[in-house]
Design an enzyme around this catalytic site. Structure first.
Site, PDB file in Angstrom:
ATOM      1  N   LYS A  42       1.978  -3.317   7.353  1.00  0.00           N
ATOM      2  CA  LYS A  42       2.306  -3.487   5.917  1.00  0.00           C
ATOM      3  C   LYS A  42       3.763  -3.093   5.666  1.00  0.00           C
ATOM      4  CE  LYS A  42      -0.092  -4.600   2.945  1.00  0.00           C
ATOM      5  NZ  LYS A  42      -0.443  -5.933   2.398  1.00  0.00           N
ATOM      6  N   TYR A  48      -2.198  -0.422  10.913  1.00  0.00           N
ATOM      7  CA  TYR A  48      -2.282  -1.110   9.605  1.00  0.00           C
ATOM      8  C   TYR A  48      -1.041  -0.835   8.770  1.00  0.00           C
ATOM      9  CZ  TYR A  48      -3.426  -1.616   4.635  1.00  0.00           C
ATOM     10  OH  TYR A  48      -3.371  -1.925   3.298  1.00  0.00           O
ATOM     11  N   THR A  80       0.815  -1.208   0.000  1.00  0.00           N
ATOM     12  CA  THR A  80       0.000   0.000   0.000  1.00  0.00           C
ATOM     13  C   THR A  80       0.854   1.266   0.000  1.00  0.00           C
ATOM     14  OG1 THR A  80      -1.537   1.263   1.390  1.00  0.00           O
ATOM     15  CG2 THR A  80      -0.094  -0.244   2.539  1.00  0.00           C
ATOM     16  N   ASP A  81       0.297   2.340  -0.496  1.00  0.00           N
ATOM     17  CA  ASP A  81       1.007   3.626  -0.440  1.00  0.00           C
ATOM     18  C   ASP A  81       1.079   4.175   0.987  1.00  0.00           C
ATOM     19  OD1 ASP A  81      -1.685   4.315  -0.126  1.00  0.00           O
ATOM     20  OD2 ASP A  81      -1.693   5.870  -1.672  1.00  0.00           O
ATOM     21  N   GLU A  82       0.264   3.593   1.902  1.00  0.00           N
ATOM     22  CA  GLU A  82       0.232   4.128   3.277  1.00  0.00           C
ATOM     23  C   GLU A  82       1.555   3.924   4.005  1.00  0.00           C
ATOM     24  OE1 GLU A  82      -3.246   3.358   5.567  1.00  0.00           O
ATOM     25  OE2 GLU A  82      -4.582   3.603   3.871  1.00  0.00           O
TER      26      GLU A  82
END
Ligand code: NAD
Ligand code: DAU
Length: 350
Positions: A160, A156, A131-133
């Site tokens: 990741k 989260y 994810t870009d997060e």
């Protein structure tokens, strides 16, 4: 069959689109979907391909090392596309441990099984969907590139980021052939109605309040899920091992503007007077640690691999709304578990 591919999390939102895409496009591949079927996993997402000759489903928990190793012994996979994860930021704030087990321990179990199975790395790939997060939160300017330092800020994204680090560590330490892609917010059919777009569609349809966190000024970049599935196919076949690819829609929206657009489209589709759906919009207490803005520079995948998103946002949103309106049975089914309890904790007590 000339290739055996494991897709983890294939019963979930993005995973089901990836499974369908690969099963239909590559009849000579054996596609094995391994999924625990948590609240977010649903085999009804795949009824159209469930009897295909080149498709198998295996119910496993990737946190269980024994189950993961037995699966690899059974199929001797040549490739892994790893999507299985706990994926919702709000749930990670209330129950972070699940995210550690599935997203970190589960990923390491899959890395260990790949490492044990692959004596020869020729033609093998462990492709991790991320994810870009992991890159953190942007101010008003700038874009995440593949070189942006990691700065995860929610449980989260921390889980990741950790799994991404393990994937790269296995490449560096053991030479495991790995690829990672980091994508922005997906939307489309089959997304569990805890995420902003399907939740808003369902609430507008049923006349429930549409909750907007804070002032609705946070910004996300949106990409249609089938465009992401196409990007994953291209990276699987043309990506270079050891590399990372960012995937984005070049499509930034403030949450409040996006919710107004959804309301406008829903008024049209439901034959409601203009503004009726928007009257449901309600500002609620902000998400803890809410990242302000995500935006992706996807020029690497565009120039090196030739991918760009095919769906315009209005068209993708319109298709998504139609899908939810036409699939009320699917919706009732996924909402029949603990959803009301979740909704009460998340929204009614907010
Ligand atoms: P999802 O929550 O819809 O689906 C996750 C799937 O993983 C479900 O089918 C679930 O049953 C399965 N799963 C969960 N725990 C498991 C376990 N212990 N063992 C086996 N299976 C398990 O998620 P999604 O939105 O489709 O996201 C898929 C992947 O893509 C995730 O890794 C997520 O981090 C990543 N991602 C998502 C987005 C997005 O916008 N949704 C964007 C970028 C990256
Ligand atoms: O950026 C990629 C990520 O996008 C993925 O890695 C995650 O798996 C996926 O869940 C998604 O995370 P977000 O937190 O950005 O998505 P969500 O749909 O939960 O929220 C989108 C924005 O809308 C965010 O700024 C929070 C806000 N929001 C969300 C919900 C559920 C609201 O204002 N109201 C809501 O009810």
């Amino acid at each position: 069959m000339n290739k055996s591919l494991l897709i983890t999390g294939g019963a979930g939102f993005i995973g089901s689109h990836v499974v369908r895409h690969l099963v239909n496009k590559y009849p000579s591949y054996m596609i094995v979907n391994a999924d625990k079927l948590t609240y977010a996993g649903n085999l009804q997402n795949l009824t159209d391909i469930e009897n295909a000759d080149n498709y198998r489903f295996e119910k496993i928990d990737i946190v269980n090392e024994g189950e993961v190793f037995a699966l690899f012994d059974k199929y001797m996979f040549e490739g892994v596309i790893h999507l299985a994860a706990e994926s919702h930021v709000d749930r990670s704030i209330s129950t972070p441990n699940e995210f550690v087990y599935t997203n970190i321990v589960g990923t390491v179990n899959l890395l260990n099984a790949s490492r044990k199975t692959w004596n020869d790395h020729e033609g093998k790939v462990f492709y991790h969907i991320s994810t870009d997060e992991v890159y953190g939160s942007l101010g008003p300017e700038g874009l995440f590139t593949e070189d942006t330092p990691y700065d995860p800020r929610s449980p989260y994204s921390a889980s990741k980021a950790s799994s991404d680090h393990f994937v790269r560590a296995y490449h560096n330490t053991y030479g495991l052939p790995v690829i990672i892609s980091n994508c922005s917010n997906n939307y489309g059919p089959n997304q569990f109605p805890e995420k902003l777009i399907p939740l808003a569609i369902n609430n507008i349809k049923t006349g429930r309040k549409v909750p907007v966190y804070g002032k609705g000024e946070n910004i996300r970049d949106w990409v249609y899920v089938e465009d992401h599935a196409e990007a994953i196919d291209i990276i699987l076949h043309k990506g270079v091992t050891g590399e990372t690819y960012n995937i984005g829609g070049n499509n930034e929206w403030k949450n409040i503007d996006l919710v107004y657009l959804l309301c406008e489209l829903m008024d049209q589709k439901l034959g409601r007077p203009e503004g009726e759906s928007a009257s449901l919009i309600t500002f609620v207490k902000d998400r803890a640690g809410h990242d302000k803005r995500y935006a992706i520079d996807s020029s690497k995948i565009a120039t090196e691999l030739g991918w760009k998103p095919a769906h315009a946002f209005r068209e993708g949103l319109s298709k998504t709304i139609d899908w939810y309106l036409d699939n009320q049975k699917w919706l009732q089914n996924v909402l029949s578990g603990d959803y009301e309890k979740y909704y009460e904790e998340q929204y009614l007590k907010r």
